[in-house]
Motif scaffolding. Sequence first.
Motif, PDB file in Angstrom:
ATOM      1  N   GLU A  64      -4.763  49.640  -5.367  1.00  0.00           N
ATOM      2  CA  GLU A  64      -3.519  50.386  -5.134  1.00  0.00           C
ATOM      3  C   GLU A  64      -3.148  51.284  -6.318  1.00  0.00           C
ATOM      4  O   GLU A  64      -2.205  52.073  -6.236  1.00  0.00           O
ATOM      5  CB  GLU A  64      -2.378  49.413  -4.864  1.00  0.00           C
ATOM      6  N   THR A  65      -3.883  51.182  -7.427  1.00  0.00           N
ATOM      7  CA  THR A  65      -3.574  51.968  -8.619  1.00  0.00           C
ATOM      8  C   THR A  65      -3.784  53.458  -8.358  1.00  0.00           C
ATOM      9  O   THR A  65      -4.801  53.862  -7.792  1.00  0.00           O
ATOM     10  CB  THR A  65      -4.467  51.535  -9.800  1.00  0.00           C
ATOM     11  N   ALA A  66      -2.818  54.267  -8.776  1.00  0.00           N
ATOM     12  CA  ALA A  66      -2.902  55.715  -8.577  1.00  0.00           C
ATOM     13  C   ALA A  66      -4.092  56.298  -9.348  1.00  0.00           C
ATOM     14  O   ALA A  66      -4.421  55.798 -10.428  1.00  0.00           O
ATOM     15  CB  ALA A  66      -1.610  56.377  -9.046  1.00  0.00           C
ATOM     16  N   PRO A  67      -4.748  57.339  -8.805  1.00  0.00           N
ATOM     17  CA  PRO A  67      -5.943  57.906  -9.449  1.00  0.00           C
ATOM     18  C   PRO A  67      -5.740  58.293 -10.910  1.00  0.00           C
ATOM     19  O   PRO A  67      -6.609  58.057 -11.746  1.00  0.00           O
ATOM     20  CB  PRO A  67      -6.243  59.136  -8.582  1.00  0.00           C
ATOM     21  N   GLU A  68      -4.582  58.877 -11.236  1.00  0.00           N
ATOM     22  CA  GLU A  68      -4.358  59.274 -12.624  1.00  0.00           C
ATOM     23  C   GLU A  68      -4.233  58.061 -13.539  1.00  0.00           C
ATOM     24  O   GLU A  68      -4.651  58.093 -14.703  1.00  0.00           O
ATOM     25  CB  GLU A  68      -3.115  60.166 -12.742  1.00  0.00           C
ATOM     26  N   ARG A  69      -3.701  56.966 -13.007  1.00  0.00           N
ATOM     27  CA  ARG A  69      -3.587  55.735 -13.777  1.00  0.00           C
ATOM     28  C   ARG A  69      -4.968  55.091 -13.952  1.00  0.00           C
ATOM     29  O   ARG A  69      -5.282  54.550 -15.018  1.00  0.00           O
ATOM     30  CB  ARG A  69      -2.624  54.770 -13.084  1.00  0.00           C
ATOM     31  N   VAL A  70      -5.813  55.157 -12.916  1.00  0.00           N
ATOM     32  CA  VAL A  70      -7.185  54.651 -13.014  1.00  0.00           C
ATOM     33  C   VAL A  70      -7.926  55.391 -14.126  1.00  0.00           C
ATOM     34  O   VAL A  70      -8.623  54.789 -14.946  1.00  0.00           O
ATOM     35  CB  VAL A  70      -7.940  54.802 -11.679  1.00  0.00           C
TER      36      VAL A  70
END
Length: 310
Positions: A24-30
């Motif tokens: 569920e982690t947002a792409p920018e956070r990944v």
Amino acid sequence: MFLEKIKSGESGVLLYGITPPKEETAPERVAEIARKTIERLAALDIDALVVYDVQDESARTQEERPFPFLKAHDPFDFASRYLGTLNVPKIIYRPAGKFSPEELTAWLEGLHQHNFYPVFVGIPAPDFPVKTSLAEAYKIWSSHRDTSVIGAVTIPERHAVLKDEDVRMLDKMSCGVSYFISQCVFNVGYAKEVIEALANSCQAHDKKFPTVIFTLTACGSAKTLHFMEWLGIHVPDELKEDLKTSDNILQKSVNVCLGIASELTAFCTERSIPFGFNIESVAIRKEEIEASVHMANEIGQMLKTRGVRK
């Protein structure tokens, strides 16, 4: 050098293990997590990075899971898309039984193209519908045996109960497995029992001893300790009490892990058994991640001081 070290049976292999971010982690956070991981590990002298496949093992036990299960990113996708600038080989876990032979074939081709190495693990529960048996999965991998190595998992706790871990390991060795990564070790006696049983079996069957890589992880809280036990990791009662009553459970667990590493190094070196260590960082707390990096540095230096690691 990881490939050469495993193929030659060289001791002192040092790995570092991580879990991918939650799905569920947002792409920018990944991308940010990956960047911090690369920064943290770039200076570490490790032979390979282990990226785990996180499975929901709740069906394995009736005891309530201490932490809720959250599905994680696919380990191959995470490693290939986000960790490319970390210039070490990647070892990718995969539960072979969840995938068809065609899916496994394509996955192994992808690993081969990236110079990644597979570790096949079991299904999350005994009644899980199996699409490909482990034996079939190893046979599919065998087309890569000249340019790759494949690993498997060993569980000292299982041997303590069933006394057949050496048989399981020999079966996997006959399918091409040349190294094993253990479940996290907090009971050093259990780890030694597996090594002795396997040594006897290898001698009896005239088999070359595989490289055994012992996993160690820091424990930063009583809840983490409970979760480790839920996963099936055996912590001796006296050690468990010492950890729970310690003023600093994280530092205490680090000291325990360093002691286990020293003891297993002496044990395997005396027997000329190829071995190494895998330092896990599966927690998200900064303190525990930093403790795992400290452990990797300390264990690497210990192995060099003892002349085991070049």
